[in-house]
Design a protein around this motif. Structure first.
Motif, PDB file in Angstrom:
ATOM      1  N   GLY A 277       0.765  -1.236   0.000  1.00 53.68           N
ATOM      2  CA  GLY A 277       0.000   0.000   0.000  1.00 53.68           C
ATOM      3  C   GLY A 277       0.792   1.280   0.000  1.00 53.68           C
ATOM      4  N   ARG A 278       2.011   1.234  -0.446  1.00 56.81           N
ATOM      5  CA  ARG A 278       2.835   2.442  -0.463  1.00 56.81           C
ATOM      6  C   ARG A 278       2.437   3.335  -1.633  1.00 56.81           C
ATOM      7  N   LEU A 279       2.470   4.618  -1.440  1.00 59.23           N
ATOM      8  CA  LEU A 279       2.081   5.588  -2.459  1.00 59.23           C
ATOM      9  C   LEU A 279       2.837   5.368  -3.773  1.00 59.23           C
ATOM     10  N   GLU A 280       4.140   5.130  -3.681  1.00 58.97           N
ATOM     11  CA  GLU A 280       4.954   5.007  -4.898  1.00 58.97           C
ATOM     12  C   GLU A 280       4.658   3.731  -5.695  1.00 58.97           C
ATOM     13  N   THR A 281       4.029   2.730  -5.088  1.00 55.68           N
ATOM     14  CA  THR A 281       3.714   1.491  -5.813  1.00 55.68           C
ATOM     15  C   THR A 281       2.211   1.263  -5.944  1.00 55.68           C
ATOM     16  N   PHE A 282       1.403   2.239  -5.548  1.00 56.94           N
ATOM     17  CA  PHE A 282      -0.052   2.074  -5.533  1.00 56.94           C
ATOM     18  C   PHE A 282      -0.615   1.694  -6.905  1.00 56.94           C
ATOM     19  N   ALA A 283      -0.106   2.316  -7.958  1.00 60.26           N
ATOM     20  CA  ALA A 283      -0.624   2.069  -9.307  1.00 60.26           C
ATOM     21  C   ALA A 283      -0.427   0.622  -9.760  1.00 60.26           C
ATOM     22  N   GLN A 284       0.475  -0.106  -9.126  1.00 55.90           N
ATOM     23  CA  GLN A 284       0.724  -1.504  -9.486  1.00 55.90           C
ATOM     24  C   GLN A 284      -0.373  -2.433  -8.955  1.00 55.90           C
ATOM     25  N   GLY A 285      -1.226  -1.925  -8.078  1.00 56.61           N
ATOM     26  CA  GLY A 285      -2.308  -2.727  -7.525  1.00 56.61           C
ATOM     27  C   GLY A 285      -1.856  -3.548  -6.327  1.00 56.61           C
ATOM     28  N   GLY A 286      -2.816  -4.197  -5.701  1.00 57.98           N
ATOM     29  CA  GLY A 286      -2.514  -5.072  -4.575  1.00 57.98           C
ATOM     30  C   GLY A 286      -2.713  -4.465  -3.204  1.00 57.98           C
ATOM     31  N   ALA A 287      -2.936  -3.149  -3.130  1.00 56.01           N
ATOM     32  CA  ALA A 287      -3.105  -2.525  -1.813  1.00 56.01           C
ATOM     33  C   ALA A 287      -4.265  -3.172  -1.074  1.00 56.01           C
TER      34      ALA A 287
ATOM     35  N   THR B  44     -14.824   3.461  -4.483  1.00 60.19           N
ATOM     36  CA  THR B  44     -16.037   3.160  -5.237  1.00 60.19           C
ATOM     37  C   THR B  44     -16.362   1.676  -5.111  1.00 60.19           C
ATOM     38  N   GLY B  45     -17.563   1.345  -5.517  1.00 51.16           N
ATOM     39  CA  GLY B  45     -17.999  -0.040  -5.478  1.00 51.16           C
ATOM     40  C   GLY B  45     -18.294  -0.503  -4.069  1.00 51.16           C
ATOM     41  N   ALA B  46     -18.765  -1.732  -3.978  1.00 53.83           N
ATOM     42  CA  ALA B  46     -19.169  -2.296  -2.686  1.00 53.83           C
ATOM     43  C   ALA B  46     -18.013  -2.400  -1.700  1.00 53.83           C
ATOM     44  N   ASN B  47     -16.791  -2.634  -2.207  1.00 57.36           N
ATOM     45  CA  ASN B  47     -15.661  -2.789  -1.294  1.00 57.36           C
ATOM     46  C   ASN B  47     -14.938  -1.480  -0.998  1.00 57.36           C
ATOM     47  N   GLY B  48     -15.345  -0.379  -1.649  1.00 54.84           N
ATOM     48  CA  GLY B  48     -14.787   0.931  -1.351  1.00 54.84           C
ATOM     49  C   GLY B  48     -13.335   1.120  -1.738  1.00 54.84           C
ATOM     50  N   MET B  49     -12.844   0.342  -2.698  1.00 53.77           N
ATOM     51  CA  MET B  49     -11.446   0.477  -3.104  1.00 53.77           C
ATOM     52  C   MET B  49     -11.223   1.819  -3.814  1.00 53.77           C
ATOM     53  N   VAL B  50     -10.133   2.461  -3.442  1.00 52.77           N
ATOM     54  CA  VAL B  50      -9.753   3.725  -4.067  1.00 52.77           C
ATOM     55  C   VAL B  50      -8.949   3.373  -5.315  1.00 52.77           C
ATOM     56  N   ALA B  51      -9.417   3.836  -6.472  1.00 53.48           N
ATOM     57  CA  ALA B  51      -8.810   3.439  -7.745  1.00 53.48           C
ATOM     58  C   ALA B  51      -7.604   4.286  -8.147  1.00 53.48           C
ATOM     59  N   ALA B  52      -7.621   5.564  -7.839  1.00 56.40           N
ATOM     60  CA  ALA B  52      -6.532   6.448  -8.275  1.00 56.40           C
ATOM     61  C   ALA B  52      -6.397   7.629  -7.328  1.00 56.40           C
ATOM     62  N   ASP B  53      -5.209   8.185  -7.278  1.00 56.35           N
ATOM     63  CA  ASP B  53      -4.909   9.382  -6.476  1.00 56.35           C
ATOM     64  C   ASP B  53      -5.407   9.272  -5.033  1.00 56.35           C
ATOM     65  N   PRO B  54      -4.972   8.248  -4.310  1.00 55.41           N
ATOM     66  CA  PRO B  54      -5.438   8.086  -2.933  1.00 55.41           C
ATOM     67  C   PRO B  54      -4.814   9.113  -1.991  1.00 55.41           C
ATOM     68  N   ASP B  55      -5.524   9.404  -0.926  1.00 54.32           N
ATOM     69  CA  ASP B  55      -4.925  10.155   0.167  1.00 54.32           C
ATOM     70  C   ASP B  55      -4.036   9.175   0.925  1.00 54.32           C
ATOM     71  N   TYR B  56      -3.100   9.701   1.700  1.00 51.50           N
ATOM     72  CA  TYR B  56      -2.128   8.820   2.340  1.00 51.50           C
ATOM     73  C   TYR B  56      -1.636   9.396   3.664  1.00 51.50           C
ATOM     74  N   MET B  57      -0.915   8.559   4.393  1.00 50.54           N
ATOM     75  CA  MET B  57      -0.289   8.969   5.645  1.00 50.54           C
ATOM     76  C   MET B  57       1.131   9.438   5.298  1.00 50.54           C
ATOM     77  N   ALA B  58       1.349  10.734   5.281  1.00 54.58           N
ATOM     78  CA  ALA B  58       2.670  11.272   4.948  1.00 54.58           C
ATOM     79  C   ALA B  58       3.683  10.917   6.028  1.00 54.58           C
ATOM     80  N   ARG B  59       3.238  10.988   7.283  1.00 52.58           N
ATOM     81  CA  ARG B  59       4.127  10.689   8.414  1.00 52.58           C
ATOM     82  C   ARG B  59       3.278  10.199   9.570  1.00 52.58           C
ATOM     83  N   VAL B  60       3.776   9.170  10.241  1.00 56.09           N
ATOM     84  CA  VAL B  60       3.075   8.619  11.414  1.00 56.09           C
ATOM     85  C   VAL B  60       4.104   8.393  12.521  1.00 56.09           C
TER      86      VAL B  60
END
Length: 186
Positions: free
Chosen positions: A81-91, A164-180
């Motif tokens: 689920g890292r921002l830099e690899t999000f587009a590859q899917g699997g989050a 979107t959809g029943a499972n609420g998966m974010v398809a593109a441009d997700p918000d993220y945790m910049a620092r925790v």
């Protein structure tokens, strides 16, 4: 007996009041700081895990991959689920390299602002993913481990991009945790 119970209640309240605070700095389309009081009195192993992952930087740059209006916002997949690899899917399919945790269920209800641990069908499968509730959801009560509660910044959680959809998966441009980080008990 009443004096003993009153003393125990005071000790429990003092412990909760001095609990660690997880601070999430949001990035993406929503920016702000969310402060979550962790509850080691309810889920000591889960709080320890969140603290370890946060303070090692494992959560930095991890997206909110599943966000359902009127339900919750889920994040914490440090594997996929890292921002830099999000587009590859699997989050949402991964966790950390650490072992899964046994359930630490409590009687704290799932209300707005509660932080709970995500898991698979097995109650003893929580690892790194967690979610923040937008609204009460009684069917989760006693079924998922409660780890903490938002004490400030819920308005920023409310603005996290919905999926979107029943499972609420974010398809593109997700918000993220910049620092925790997890601040030590005061």
């Amino acid at each position: 007996m009443r004096k003993i119970l009153a003393a125990l209640a005071l000790v429990a309240m003092a412990g909760a009041a001095s609990a660690q605070t997880m601070v999430i700095t949001l990035g993406g389309g929503v920016e702000g700081e969310v402060r979550i009081q962790l509850r080691p009195d309810l889920a000591p192993q889960h709080v320890e895990r969140l603290t370890e992952l946060a303070n090692s930087g494992a959560y930095d740059g991890v997206v909110f991959h599943r966000v359902i209006e009127g339900f919750m916002a889920q994040t914490g997949d440090v594997q996929y689920g890292r921002l830099e690899t999000f587009a590859q899917g699997g989050a949402g399919r991964g966790g950390s390299d650490l072992p899964d945790l046994p359930a630490e269920f409590s009687d704290v209800p799932y209300e707005r602002g509660i932080l709970g641990m995500a898991r698979s069908q097995s109650p003893d499968s929580a690892n790194s993913q967690f979610f923040i509730m937008f609204a009460p959801y009684p069917s989760l009560n006693g079924q998922y481990t409660v780890v903490g509660e938002v004490v400030s910044g819920m308005e920023f959680v409310d603005d996290i991009k919905r999926g979107t959809g029943a499972n609420g998966m974010v398809a593109a441009d997700p918000d993220y945790m910049a620092r925790v980080v997890v601040e030590p008990a005061q």
